[in-house]
Design a protein around this motif. Structure first.
Motif, PDB file in Angstrom:
ATOM      1  N   LEU A 576       0.843  -1.203   0.000  1.00  0.00           N
ATOM      2  CA  LEU A 576       0.000   0.000   0.000  1.00  0.00           C
ATOM      3  C   LEU A 576       0.870   1.241   0.000  1.00  0.00           C
ATOM      4  N   ARG A 577       1.920   1.251   0.794  1.00  0.00           N
ATOM      5  CA  ARG A 577       2.857   2.385   0.812  1.00  0.00           C
ATOM      6  C   ARG A 577       3.379   2.652  -0.605  1.00  0.00           C
ATOM      7  N   TYR A 578       3.808   1.610  -1.274  1.00  0.00           N
ATOM      8  CA  TYR A 578       4.390   1.788  -2.601  1.00  0.00           C
ATOM      9  C   TYR A 578       3.356   2.282  -3.609  1.00  0.00           C
ATOM     10  N   SER A 579       2.108   1.871  -3.465  1.00  0.00           N
ATOM     11  CA  SER A 579       1.085   2.360  -4.393  1.00  0.00           C
ATOM     12  C   SER A 579       0.873   3.857  -4.255  1.00  0.00           C
ATOM     13  N   LEU A 580       1.190   4.411  -3.081  1.00  0.00           N
ATOM     14  CA  LEU A 580       0.991   5.832  -2.814  1.00  0.00           C
ATOM     15  C   LEU A 580       2.207   6.687  -3.167  1.00  0.00           C
ATOM     16  N   VAL A 581       3.246   6.090  -3.736  1.00  0.00           N
ATOM     17  CA  VAL A 581       4.485   6.825  -3.992  1.00  0.00           C
ATOM     18  C   VAL A 581       4.276   8.069  -4.863  1.00  0.00           C
ATOM     19  N   PRO A 582       3.487   8.038  -5.955  1.00  0.00           N
ATOM     20  CA  PRO A 582       3.277   9.289  -6.709  1.00  0.00           C
ATOM     21  C   PRO A 582       2.675  10.403  -5.862  1.00  0.00           C
ATOM     22  N   TYR A 583       1.787  10.045  -4.958  1.00  0.00           N
ATOM     23  CA  TYR A 583       1.195  11.029  -4.040  1.00  0.00           C
ATOM     24  C   TYR A 583       2.254  11.537  -3.067  1.00  0.00           C
ATOM     25  N   LEU A 584       3.022  10.614  -2.479  1.00  0.00           N
ATOM     26  CA  LEU A 584       4.049  11.005  -1.516  1.00  0.00           C
ATOM     27  C   LEU A 584       5.124  11.864  -2.165  1.00  0.00           C
ATOM     28  N   TYR A 585       5.518  11.523  -3.378  1.00  0.00           N
ATOM     29  CA  TYR A 585       6.567  12.293  -4.057  1.00  0.00           C
ATOM     30  C   TYR A 585       6.069  13.696  -4.385  1.00  0.00           C
ATOM     31  N   SER A 586       4.817  13.808  -4.755  1.00  0.00           N
ATOM     32  CA  SER A 586       4.232  15.130  -5.008  1.00  0.00           C
ATOM     33  C   SER A 586       4.147  15.938  -3.721  1.00  0.00           C
ATOM     34  N   LEU A 587       3.862  15.262  -2.603  1.00  0.00           N
ATOM     35  CA  LEU A 587       3.838  15.952  -1.311  1.00  0.00           C
ATOM     36  C   LEU A 587       5.240  16.374  -0.889  1.00  0.00           C
ATOM     37  N   LEU A 588       6.241  15.554  -1.221  1.00  0.00           N
ATOM     38  CA  LEU A 588       7.619  15.937  -0.929  1.00  0.00           C
ATOM     39  C   LEU A 588       8.007  17.181  -1.726  1.00  0.00           C
ATOM     40  N   TYR A 589       7.570  17.236  -2.958  1.00  0.00           N
ATOM     41  CA  TYR A 589       7.821  18.429  -3.772  1.00  0.00           C
ATOM     42  C   TYR A 589       7.122  19.646  -3.159  1.00  0.00           C
ATOM     43  N   GLU A 590       5.893  19.464  -2.693  1.00  0.00           N
ATOM     44  CA  GLU A 590       5.182  20.563  -2.031  1.00  0.00           C
ATOM     45  C   GLU A 590       5.946  21.019  -0.794  1.00  0.00           C
ATOM     46  N   ALA A 591       6.489  20.065  -0.038  1.00  0.00           N
ATOM     47  CA  ALA A 591       7.290  20.423   1.135  1.00  0.00           C
ATOM     48  C   ALA A 591       8.525  21.212   0.730  1.00  0.00           C
ATOM     49  N   SER A 592       9.120  20.870  -0.414  1.00  0.00           N
ATOM     50  CA  SER A 592      10.347  21.537  -0.853  1.00  0.00           C
ATOM     51  C   SER A 592      10.092  22.929  -1.413  1.00  0.00           C
ATOM     52  N   THR A 593       8.859  23.248  -1.731  1.00  0.00           N
ATOM     53  CA  THR A 593       8.529  24.561  -2.294  1.00  0.00           C
ATOM     54  C   THR A 593       7.692  25.424  -1.361  1.00  0.00           C
ATOM     55  N   LYS A 594       6.856  24.793  -0.548  1.00  0.00           N
ATOM     56  CA  LYS A 594       5.976  25.548   0.343  1.00  0.00           C
ATOM     57  C   LYS A 594       6.249  25.298   1.824  1.00  0.00           C
ATOM     58  N   GLY A 595       6.998  24.247   2.126  1.00  0.00           N
ATOM     59  CA  GLY A 595       7.251  23.919   3.523  1.00  0.00           C
ATOM     60  C   GLY A 595       6.172  23.088   4.164  1.00  0.00           C
ATOM     61  N   SER A 596       5.179  22.644   3.398  1.00  0.00           N
ATOM     62  CA  SER A 596       4.041  21.918   3.960  1.00  0.00           C
ATOM     63  C   SER A 596       4.477  20.573   4.528  1.00  0.00           C
ATOM     64  N   PRO A 597       3.966  20.177   5.679  1.00  0.00           N
ATOM     65  CA  PRO A 597       4.243  18.832   6.186  1.00  0.00           C
ATOM     66  C   PRO A 597       3.653  17.781   5.259  1.00  0.00           C
ATOM     67  N   ILE A 598       4.204  16.579   5.296  1.00  0.00           N
ATOM     68  CA  ILE A 598       3.625  15.455   4.559  1.00  0.00           C
ATOM     69  C   ILE A 598       2.570  14.789   5.429  1.00  0.00           C
ATOM     70  N   MET A 599       2.952  14.389   6.646  1.00  0.00           N
ATOM     71  CA  MET A 599       1.967  14.000   7.662  1.00  0.00           C
ATOM     72  C   MET A 599       1.535  15.258   8.393  1.00  0.00           C
ATOM     73  N   ARG A 600       0.217  15.501   8.445  1.00  0.00           N
ATOM     74  CA  ARG A 600      -0.288  16.761   8.970  1.00  0.00           C
ATOM     75  C   ARG A 600      -1.303  16.528  10.078  1.00  0.00           C
ATOM     76  N   PRO A 601      -1.181  17.246  11.181  1.00  0.00           N
ATOM     77  CA  PRO A 601      -2.243  17.148  12.184  1.00  0.00           C
ATOM     78  C   PRO A 601      -3.556  17.672  11.621  1.00  0.00           C
ATOM     79  N   LEU A 602      -4.644  17.167  12.126  1.00  0.00           N
ATOM     80  CA  LEU A 602      -5.950  17.603  11.617  1.00  0.00           C
ATOM     81  C   LEU A 602      -6.129  19.103  11.731  1.00  0.00           C
ATOM     82  N   VAL A 603      -5.583  19.711  12.798  1.00  0.00           N
ATOM     83  CA  VAL A 603      -5.774  21.143  12.994  1.00  0.00           C
ATOM     84  C   VAL A 603      -5.082  21.952  11.890  1.00  0.00           C
ATOM     85  N   TYR A 604      -4.081  21.391  11.243  1.00  0.00           N
ATOM     86  CA  TYR A 604      -3.401  22.068  10.141  1.00  0.00           C
ATOM     87  C   TYR A 604      -4.356  22.263   8.963  1.00  0.00           C
TER      88      TYR A 604
END
Length: 831
Positions: A576-604
């Protein structure tokens, strides 16, 4: 004791403002419309500017030559000083800083006149008789405090007193232990009454303490404070008003997360057990990779514990290869690469005095010095007395990089694991170079692991400029995210830790470190029982760093197949982790440009919902997926709170729920409760088994279109630095719903040639099945037979069980196109 109680003078230099009080001196910069710097000192004058953490400045800094390629020099907002009845005000356009003269204190208000920060009146800035400096802040009745870097306990640190101090915390308890490995003196203050968030970052590397309403005094009402052992009270106010914006602006100041190579998101095997074998440790690791494959468990690398460096006396000697365990390191690295696995060897900055290279490093002036500056400091380390490489000294960095290149990079290694780098030197007056400024280890201790990571990055890029480094760090300071993925050290095997590791990671994400993880299964302690191990892996697959790592104290080793009857659960979770890699890699890119966490608390993501302000264990993966892992022993039912304001889709049952309620769902050992937010897009690639050797030639996109949605899928080659030259592809996917259709737009920007050949969309249709599906105004064929659809190259099929329309087609080689799903009702009765 010195207390700043009265403003004596104020001088406007236009780029900055100088204040003199009867206690401290202050210098104020309006760095931009979101950040105000208030630098205070109780010394006769300000120390020279020297920061290894800041990447956005408006002043010359002693580290400009070292990190100038990372740093943005800006012109601050010009100071316009306005006199008021009790002092002065200045504004950066979004926030007004009120300077109260007597009693002296600062207050910051937003554009609506709402106070977002206020010093404690009559007790704002203090130096006690021991030389410790304090900054006191007033607080209201409904403040929540998040961040503080790597900390134990629940997400909200209200009523906590926490020490900032790097330490080797073997066997730490994730609910209670403090301090830990990293030191990030930043927090977010979320006022739930006003629904406004702001942040404070203290640019101070001395040991320090945060007290968030733990201390009480009847005379001062409610307050929090920051206390440091030395240095300036260099405070950066970070504006919001949302938590998202505070994190983005904080990472504007200290840097975004590094864009790691794609395979870093894979499963990394690890254990100390193999490298402590008497001989042929290399064969044990190769067998591990082979056994993963035989069990259908994806794997992309191995973290090589320090036993590979053991000398004849059994002690660890960094950059030394034990030839009984690894007879031919270069061949070993090459064999791993053929199997699609990288090797990340463990290196440590403490050079034992018995190390064969100890004298060479001393001759190269590479070590931290004794307090008199004449000798090389010696202190306790793993294995005995050791010297410590000074990474604030160019000689130390050069010597380290040279040996790293000779021993590791030259044999094909591109990934480095920086470990045991907390620099626990007892004599805080030991001298460090500090880029020629000269300072003490007590003043710069947490900088050492951060600069150790930078040294590894620079060494790899100097050896081969095309390689994208993959670095992992145990310790660090604010800004460590610019260089390394991090992990929370040597946790203990327990149900407490599998659960409380979640808010540890969430707090790091809110502290700018998006790429973080914890040892899955527990590092220290006994072998985890089967249920605990399964639950830990099911939770760990969502952590950006995913590694099962162990040093068990009962002669066992934690491996994915440790319990054969349970391996199916481990395999399913990792797949399941590997199936989500395109999503995770896109989130890593978002972190590298916006600083957004990948795992996020609900309050975020759901700041407007007061029910989630205290939630520590449920979290969002990106903006779309709510994960509610089972992390308590023996559970057969799981209560899940679904944030208000949006509907949620249970990905297991395909049932929709209205947000703002707590539901209870049945769970078994295979359960990984996940809920898709209405109006979401999640790119996946099903069937991936290796990120080095497999090509992502099919993109599976899960779409919930009941609300308009947008997501950017990021692609590059995954392993080189070509992305820095623009060889990237960003595909913005947007959904727009009308009364009888959903239009899915694809808009591509970038030079990278995608390897995706087939697109497979799964569009949720909870109320009605489509009548037709069009690709770029051409109708796609409909299949009523699932088997025939599976064999077809393109077309669509409605799955009544999942209530999803499955659409597939060849990926168009165009900049933009649209897929239209038509929901008009076909009248089968009337003529």
């Amino acid at each position: 004791m010195k207390v700043s109680s009265k403003l004596l003078s104020i001088t406007n230099h236009h780029e900055y403002l100088d204040l003199v009080t009867d206690g401290a001196k202050f210098r104020i910069y309006l760095l931009d419309e979101n950040i105000i710097r208030i630098r205070g000192t109780f010394d006769d004058d300000f120390a020279p500017e020297e920061s290894y953490a800041l990447v956005k400045t408006a002043w010359a800094d002693a580290t400009d030559d070292l990190i100038g390629d990372e740093r943005q020099r800006v012109t601050p907002i010009a100071v316009e000083l306005t006199e008021t009845a009790d002092g002065y005000t200045v504004s950066n356009g979004r926030y007004t800083l009120e300077i109260h003269a007597e009693p002296f204190y600062f207050e910051i208000k937003d554009q609506n006149g709402v106070t977002v920060h206020k010093d404690l009146v009559k007790r704002s800035f203090v130096q006690d008789d021991l030389g410790r400096r304090f900054h006191y802040s007033a607080m209201g009745d409904h403040d929540k405090f998040y961040g503080f870097g790597e900390k134990s306990g629940k997400l909200n640190k209200f009523k906590r007193r926490m020490r900032m101090h790097n330490t080797d915390s073997l066997g730490w308890n994730a609910a209670k232990s403090d301090p830990l490995y990293k030191m990030i003196p930043f927090y977010i203050d979320f006022n739930t009454t006003t629904n406004i968030a702001s942040g404070l970052y203290y640019n101070n590397t001395h040991d320090s303490v945060f007290d968030m309403d733990c201390e009480h005094s009847n005379y001062w009402l409610r307050y929090s404070y920051f206390q440091c052992d030395g240095g300036d009270l260099d405070v950066f106010f970070i504006g919001g008003p949302t938590i998202k914006q505070v994190v983005e602006h904080y990472t504007d100041l200290t840097g975004k997360s590094a864009m790691m190579p794609l395979p870093s998101l894979g499963y990394m095997g690890s254990t100390m057990f193999y490298t402590e074998l008497d001989q042929d440790a290399d064969q044990a690791i190769l067998d591990f990779i082979d056994t993963c494959k035989k069990n259908g468990i994806p794997c992309d690398g191995f973290f090589l514990s320090s036993g590979y460096t053991s000398g004849k006396d059994g002690k660890r000697y960094v950059f030394n290869w034990n030839k009984k365990r690894f007879p031919d390191p270069q061949k070993f690295v090459a064999e791993l690469k053929k199997l699609g696995a990288l090797l990340a060897p463990n290196i440590k900055p403490g050079m034992l005095v018995t190390h064969p290279l100890a004298d060479e490093f001393m001759e190269k002036d590479a070590y931290i010095k004794t307090p008199d500056g004449q000798g090389s400091q010696v202190d306790q380390y793993w294995g005995g007395d050791a010297h410590f490489v000074d990474f604030t000294n160019p000689h130390g960095r050069d010597a380290w990089e040279q040996k790293m290149t000779e021993a590791l990079l030259s044999i094909g290694i591109t990934s480095i694991w920086n470990d045991n780098n907390e620099y626990e030197i007892n004599d805080t007056q030991a001298v460090v170079d500090a880029e020629g400024q000269k300072s003490t280890i007590g003043a710069l201790k947490p900088i050492m692991p951060t600069m150790m990571a930078k040294a590894a990055k620079d060494a790899i890029n100097r050896y081969d400029a095309t390689v994208r480094p993959y670095l992992v760090n145990r310790a660090g300071f604010a800004g460590i995210q610019r260089y390394a993925q991090t992990w929370a050290g040597d946790n203990y095997t327990s149900w407490t830790n599998v659960k409380y590791n979640i808010p540890t990671i969430l707090g790091m994400g809110l502290s700018g470190v998006a790429n973080q993880g914890c040892d899955i299964g527990g590092f220290d302690g006994p072998l985890p029982e089967p249920e605990l191990f399964v639950r830990w892996v099911q939770n760990g697959i969502f952590q950006p760093r995913f590694s099962i790592h162990s040093c068990n104290n009962d002669n066992t080793v934690t491996e994915p197949w440790t319990y054969p009857a349970y391996t199916k659960y481990i395999r399913a979770a990792i797949q399941l982790r590997y199936s989500l890699v395109p999503y995770l890699y896109s989130l890593l890119y978002e972190a590298s440009t916006k600083g957004s966490p990948i795992m996020r608390p609900l309050v975020y993501e759901f700041q407007d919902d007061p029910q989630v302000a205290e939630e520590s264990f449920e979290f969002m993966l990106g903006a779309s997926l709510l994960v509610a892992n089972v992390v308590d022993k023996g559970q057969t039912a799981k209560s899940v709170y679904l944030p208000a304001g949006v509907d949620w889709l249970d990905l297991k049952t395909s049932q929709y729920y209205t947000g703002g309620q707590t539901i209870t769902i049945p769970v078994d050992l295979g359960s990984i409760p996940m809920f898709l937010k209405a109006g979401s897009i999640v790119p996946q690639s099903k069937g991936l088994m290796n990120l080095h050797n497999d090509v992502i030639d099919k993109l599976d996109v899960l779409i919930e279109p009941s609300r308009d949605a947008e997501f950017v899928v990021y692609e590059d080659d995954g392993v080189t630095n070509n992305y820095r030259q623009g060889e990237t592809l960003e595909t913005t996917i947007k959904t727009t719903a009308t009364a009888d259709s959903v239009v899915i737009d694809f808009d591509r920007v970038g030079q990278y040639q995608t390897q995706v050949k087939t697109m497979a969309l799964a569009v949720c249709c909870p109320k009605i099945a489509p009548l037709s599906v069009d690709l770029a105004d051409q109708s796609l064929p409909r299949y009523l037979n699932a088997a025939k659809f599976a064999d077809a190259a393109e077309g669509w099929y409605f799955d009544g069980e999942s209530r999803q329309v499955q659409i597939k087609y060849a990926n168009p080689e165009v900049a933009g196109y649209a897929v239209k799903v038509n929901f008009s009702v076909k009248d089968l009765i009337s003529i």
